[in-house]
Design an enzyme around this catalytic site. Sequence first.
Site, PDB file in Angstrom:
ATOM      1  N   ASP A   1      -3.456  -3.755 -19.144  1.00  0.00           N
ATOM      2  CA  ASP A   1      -2.553  -2.600 -19.314  1.00  0.00           C
ATOM      3  C   ASP A   1      -2.736  -1.915 -20.674  1.00  0.00           C
ATOM      4  OD1 ASP A   1      -1.386  -3.038 -16.775  1.00  0.00           O
ATOM      5  OD2 ASP A   1       0.010  -4.492 -17.619  1.00  0.00           O
TER       6      ASP A   1
ATOM      7  N   GLY B   1       0.773  -1.235   0.000  1.00  0.00           N
ATOM      8  CA  GLY B   1       0.000   0.000   0.000  1.00  0.00           C
ATOM      9  C   GLY B   1       0.803   1.283   0.000  1.00  0.00           C
TER      10      GLY B   1
ATOM     11  N   HIS C   1       0.988   1.175 -13.412  1.00  0.00           N
ATOM     12  CA  HIS C   1       1.829   0.060 -13.865  1.00  0.00           C
ATOM     13  C   HIS C   1       3.294   0.504 -13.842  1.00  0.00           C
ATOM     14  CE1 HIS C   1       2.886  -3.626 -15.870  1.00  0.00           C
ATOM     15  NE2 HIS C   1       3.686  -2.914 -16.634  1.00  0.00           N
TER      16      HIS C   1
ATOM     17  N   GLU D   1     -10.674  -3.677 -21.219  1.00  0.00           N
ATOM     18  CA  GLU D   1     -10.651  -5.144 -21.231  1.00  0.00           C
ATOM     19  C   GLU D   1      -9.260  -5.712 -21.543  1.00  0.00           C
ATOM     20  OE1 GLU D   1     -13.037  -3.316 -22.404  1.00  0.00           O
ATOM     21  OE2 GLU D   1     -14.874  -4.087 -21.451  1.00  0.00           O
TER      22      GLU D   1
ATOM     23  N   ILE E   1      -7.396  -9.804 -11.486  1.00  0.00           N
ATOM     24  CA  ILE E   1      -7.688  -9.259 -12.828  1.00  0.00           C
ATOM     25  C   ILE E   1      -9.198  -9.095 -12.933  1.00  0.00           C
ATOM     26  CG2 ILE E   1      -7.647  -9.762 -15.312  1.00  0.00           C
ATOM     27  CD1 ILE E   1      -4.878 -10.714 -15.014  1.00  0.00           C
TER      28      ILE E   1
ATOM     29  N   ASN F   1       1.519   3.019  -2.604  1.00  0.00           N
ATOM     30  CA  ASN F   1       0.806   3.943  -3.510  1.00  0.00           C
ATOM     31  C   ASN F   1      -0.432   4.514  -2.831  1.00  0.00           C
ATOM     32  OD1 ASN F   1       2.006   4.227  -6.323  1.00  0.00           O
ATOM     33  ND2 ASN F   1       2.208   2.032  -5.936  1.00  0.00           N
TER      34      ASN F   1
ATOM     35  N   GLU G   1       6.010   6.411  -9.485  1.00  0.00           N
ATOM     36  CA  GLU G   1       4.664   5.973  -9.099  1.00  0.00           C
ATOM     37  C   GLU G   1       4.004   6.895  -8.072  1.00  0.00           C
ATOM     38  OE1 GLU G   1       4.067   1.771  -8.300  1.00  0.00           O
ATOM     39  OE2 GLU G   1       5.950   1.310  -9.276  1.00  0.00           O
TER      40      GLU G   1
HETATM   41  C1  GRF Z   1       3.430  -1.125  -7.502  1.00  0.00           C
HETATM   42  O1  GRF Z   1       4.682  -1.379  -8.061  1.00  0.00           O
HETATM   43  C2  GRF Z   1       2.436  -0.919  -8.599  1.00  0.00           C
HETATM   44  O2  GRF Z   1       2.979  -0.313  -9.724  1.00  0.00           O
HETATM   45  C3  GRF Z   1       2.028  -2.310  -8.937  1.00  0.00           C
HETATM   46  O3  GRF Z   1       2.018  -2.981  -7.691  1.00  0.00           O
HETATM   47  C4  GRF Z   1       2.886  -2.336  -6.771  1.00  0.00           C
HETATM   48  C5  GRF Z   1       2.086  -1.992  -5.560  1.00  0.00           C
HETATM   49  O4  GRF Z   1       2.828  -1.535  -4.474  1.00  0.00           O
HETATM   50  N1  GRF Z   1       0.798  -2.308  -9.681  1.00  0.00           N
HETATM   51  P1  GRF Z   1       2.103  -0.919  -3.193  1.00  0.00           P
HETATM   52  O5  GRF Z   1       1.143  -1.954  -2.634  1.00  0.00           O
HETATM   53  O6  GRF Z   1       1.397   0.329  -3.622  1.00  0.00           O
HETATM   54  O7  GRF Z   1       3.222  -0.636  -2.231  1.00  0.00           O
END
Ligand code: GRF
Length: 206
Positions: free
Chosen positions: A153, A14, A112, A150, A95, A16, A183
């Site tokens: 990415d 988590g 991504h 659909e 997914i 992000n 990110e």
């Molecule tokens: C990140 O690298 C994101 O790009 C990918 O999964 C990872 C998640 O990390 N989709 P976090 O749970 O946000 O630390």
Amino acid sequence: MRKARIAVLVSGGGTNLQALMDSERAGVISEGEIKLVISDNRDAYAIQRAKNYNIETEVLLRKDFPSREDHEKALVGTLKDHDIDLIVLAGFMSILSPYFIDSFRDRIINIHPSLIPSFCGKGFYGLKVHEAALSYGVKVTGATVHYVNEIPDGGKIIIQKAVEVKDGDTPEILQRRVMEEAEWKILPKACQMVCQKILEEEANAE
Ligand code: GRF
């Protein structure tokens, strides 16, 4: 004016989600508010992060439902019950089926950890993305926030940011640099942009 109601879907650490919550607090996401965090993994540290910010959490485990369809119906039902305008996939490992995507058309975004269309699509997740970038030998990688459709990415790109690959990088080191430099910066920005768009469209429709 009202704020767009955001749900963040998570499965893991988590970081992000943390960047999103910090950005909301700092005013970077001024037109959206994170109302709900849903995890498909009971042990995800992301749940604790959400609780620390007093954000409502729901854990919906695939194994608690007879089929994938039932699991997704529960996810869609929970999101609708909370009047969610924007769904952010932030390290969400399930997914999503066309049924889910169609229920929230143009209202789902994903982060991504590569510059799409490189190192993306089926099978490219987590460290595998960075392993592939290193084994190809690219000198620049990065991250992409895109709409979810659909095609894995394959939705329209919202923001990308490049990150340098350095000599001696391991997948873990590169993953960390992509998170820190790309990110955690572009996901909040993209969120703000999409919230703005949602509210503008709503105002124009009135
Ligand atoms: C990140 O690298 C994101 O790009 C990918 O999964 C990872 C998640 O990390 N989709 P976090 O749970 O946000 O630390």
